[in-house]
Write a protein that holds these residues in place. Structure first.
Motif, mmCIF file in Angstrom:
data_model
loop_
_atom_site.group_PDB
_atom_site.id
_atom_site.type_symbol
_atom_site.label_atom_id
_atom_site.label_comp_id
_atom_site.label_asym_id
_atom_site.label_seq_id
_atom_site.Cartn_x
_atom_site.Cartn_y
_atom_site.Cartn_z
ATOM 1 N N ARG A 170 0.975 -1.259 -0.008
ATOM 2 C CA ARG A 170 -0.022 0.099 -0.047
ATOM 3 C C ARG A 170 0.964 1.105 0.040
ATOM 4 O O ARG A 170 0.409 2.107 -0.773
ATOM 5 N N LEU A 171 1.886 1.148 0.651
ATOM 6 C CA LEU A 171 2.951 2.423 0.692
ATOM 7 C C LEU A 171 3.547 2.520 -0.455
ATOM 8 O O LEU A 171 3.470 3.683 -1.008
ATOM 9 N N ILE A 172 3.841 1.429 -1.331
ATOM 10 C CA ILE A 172 4.500 1.516 -2.425
ATOM 11 C C ILE A 172 3.359 2.119 -3.598
ATOM 12 O O ILE A 172 3.596 3.115 -4.305
ATOM 13 N N ASP A 173 2.077 1.620 -3.484
ATOM 14 C CA ASP A 173 0.897 2.223 -4.453
ATOM 15 C C ASP A 173 0.823 3.750 -4.259
ATOM 16 O O ASP A 173 0.470 4.368 -5.083
ATOM 17 N N ALA A 195 -4.342 8.750 2.445
ATOM 18 C CA ALA A 195 -4.434 7.799 1.437
ATOM 19 C C ALA A 195 -5.002 6.640 1.557
ATOM 20 O O ALA A 195 -5.236 5.692 0.717
ATOM 21 N N THR A 196 -5.040 6.064 2.982
ATOM 22 C CA THR A 196 -5.256 4.684 3.092
ATOM 23 C C THR A 196 -7.057 4.647 3.733
ATOM 24 O O THR A 196 -7.509 5.537 4.266
ATOM 25 N N ASP A 197 -7.384 3.381 3.511
ATOM 26 C CA ASP A 197 -8.730 3.203 3.896
ATOM 27 C C ASP A 197 -8.785 2.288 5.097
ATOM 28 O O ASP A 197 -9.958 2.140 5.661
ATOM 29 N N ARG A 198 -7.779 1.476 5.576
ATOM 30 C CA ARG A 198 -7.953 0.629 6.689
ATOM 31 C C ARG A 198 -6.644 1.109 7.668
ATOM 32 O O ARG A 198 -5.799 0.623 7.591
ATOM 33 N N ILE A 199 -7.328 1.683 8.611
ATOM 34 C CA ILE A 199 -6.623 1.944 9.864
ATOM 35 C C ILE A 199 -6.834 1.291 11.201
ATOM 36 O O ILE A 199 -8.153 1.249 11.401
ATOM 37 N N ALA A 200 -6.009 0.827 11.720
ATOM 38 C CA ALA A 200 -6.292 -0.004 13.034
ATOM 39 C C ALA A 200 -5.450 0.777 13.916
ATOM 40 O O ALA A 200 -4.181 1.232 13.882
ATOM 41 N N VAL A 201 -5.875 0.337 15.540
ATOM 42 C CA VAL A 201 -4.992 0.574 16.546
ATOM 43 C C VAL A 201 -4.551 -0.306 17.510
ATOM 44 O O VAL A 201 -5.312 -1.273 17.379
#
Length: 367
Positions: A170-173, A195-201
């Motif tokens: 995802r980072l590369i994309d 930029a990202t859609d899936r964040i978790a903690v």
């Protein structure tokens, strides 16, 4: 493919490097690789790396021909990583026991683009100041995965890259990389959150962030603190290029940017005294260039609202005077925490109107 690649930039850390590496190796997971980047270190760090790599096959050493700085070293490490996720660990910090297992478990369970962990600031006297991620949403439980736009409280979590575990593909994309200069985490972390859609903690202390008595950029008087403007400009260049993703959070990011610039200015050991007016003007330029048309919420208390209005008015002399008065009031017995009437009367949102005024007109700047 390893689950996790730990990216460890190395430069003049011979005093701390072994402790950092030992903290990882002691947790022994077969699905974790270590990519240590020797950023042309000119102390004993290179020899330490060579010794560890000889004894531990999970360590890969990438050697740079010349010193490129923290951002370039991290980029080089990520380029050599093979793990599904990458985690940047500074070589003067360490991972507390159990961190790798806890992170791996949460990655397996949630499959996020980014996992944000709790961390601690550890001071030279051994005192540890915990920074849990529960502050993102006080009083309620966060979803297992979410988007930044749905939980903008993420802006209140320190923008260090070191408590972010990131899916490598995802980072590369996204094409997002670390940039040169001080405050490089700002222009990496915030665009990545957008930029990202899936964040978790992971509400567990998984990173020990060493605080130094001296030598840290936060205690270095230098013009290098002007780098903060370039880093924030990069953030807004990214937001401009991705308006659909940025629409809901842009005002919040703008408010945080001005707050951050003023925090740097307000620190007594950062911007040289003779250059503070010029720094303030640069903040004003950034304000005028990116202020949202519909206004924005101001982070902090009533004093912050006044400061933001002074930035809108390019009123450095009045800003300097009021900050001195507020500082004096804080030191007066029985007055700590009180807000001057002029600040308390102001709402927490700064409207979009207003432009620069000359210093001669500063007396009316907050009317």
């Amino acid at each position: 493919m390893a689950l996790l690649s730990l990216i460890i930039p190395v430069f003049r850390v011979e005093k701390y490097l072994a402790a950092c590496l030992d903290s990882v190796l002691a947790q022994r997971r077969a699905d974790v690789e270590i990519v240590a980047v020797d950023d042309a270190s000119d102390d004993g760090s290179s020899a330490i790396l060579a010794s560890y790599a000889q004894r531990h096959p999970e360590i890969t050493v990438v050697t740079l021909d010349r010193n490129g700085g923290l951002g370039a070293a991290r980029n080089a490490g990520i380029a050599h990583a093979s793990g599904r996720y990458v985690w940047c660990v500074d070589s003067d910090d360490w991972l507390p026991d159990g961190s790798l297992d806890a992170v791996a478990d949460r990655l397996d369970r949630t499959d996020p683009d980014i996992l944000i962990t709790g961390y601690s600031r550890v001071y030279p006297d051994g005192r540890a100041e915990e920074h849990p991620v529960t502050g993102i949403a006080p009083g309620r439980q966060l979803p297992e995965v979410f988007r930044f736009a749905d939980e903008p409280g993420l802006l209140d979590v320190l923008w260090i890259a070191c408590n972010k575990v990131i899916k490598r593909d995802r980072l590369i994309d996204t094409g997002i990389t670390f940039q040169s200069g001080w405050y490089e985490d700002v222009s990496f972390v915030i665009p990545l959150l957008v930029a990202t859609d899936r964040i978790a903690v992971l509400d567990r202390d998984c990173y020990a962030y060493r605080q130094h008595d001296d030598g840290a950029i936060t205690r270095t008087v230098s013009d290098r603190h002007f780098d903060v403007f370039d880093q924030w400009q990069r953030v807004f260049t990214y937001l401009d290029a991705h308006p659909g993703r940025a629409a809901g959070v842009r005002p919040l990011i703008f408010g945080r940017m001005i707050w951050h610039c003023l925090q740097v200015l307000g620190h007594p050991h950062r911007v040289p005294r003779s250059h503070r007016r010029r720094y303030f003007r640069r903040t004003c330029e950034l304000y005028r260039r990116h202020r949202p048309a519909g206004g924005y919420p101001v982070p902090g208390n009533g004093n912050e609202t006044v400061k933001h209005r002074l930035v809108a008015a390019n009123a450095y002399s009045l800003y300097q005077t009021l900050v001195a008065v507020w500082s004096l009031r804080k030191r007066m017995p029985g007055r700590a925490g009180q807000t001057p009437p002029s600040a308390a009367a102001r709402p927490g949102t700064v409207p979009a109107r207003g432009g620069a005024v000359d210093d001669e007109a500063e007396e009316g700047a907050i009317r």
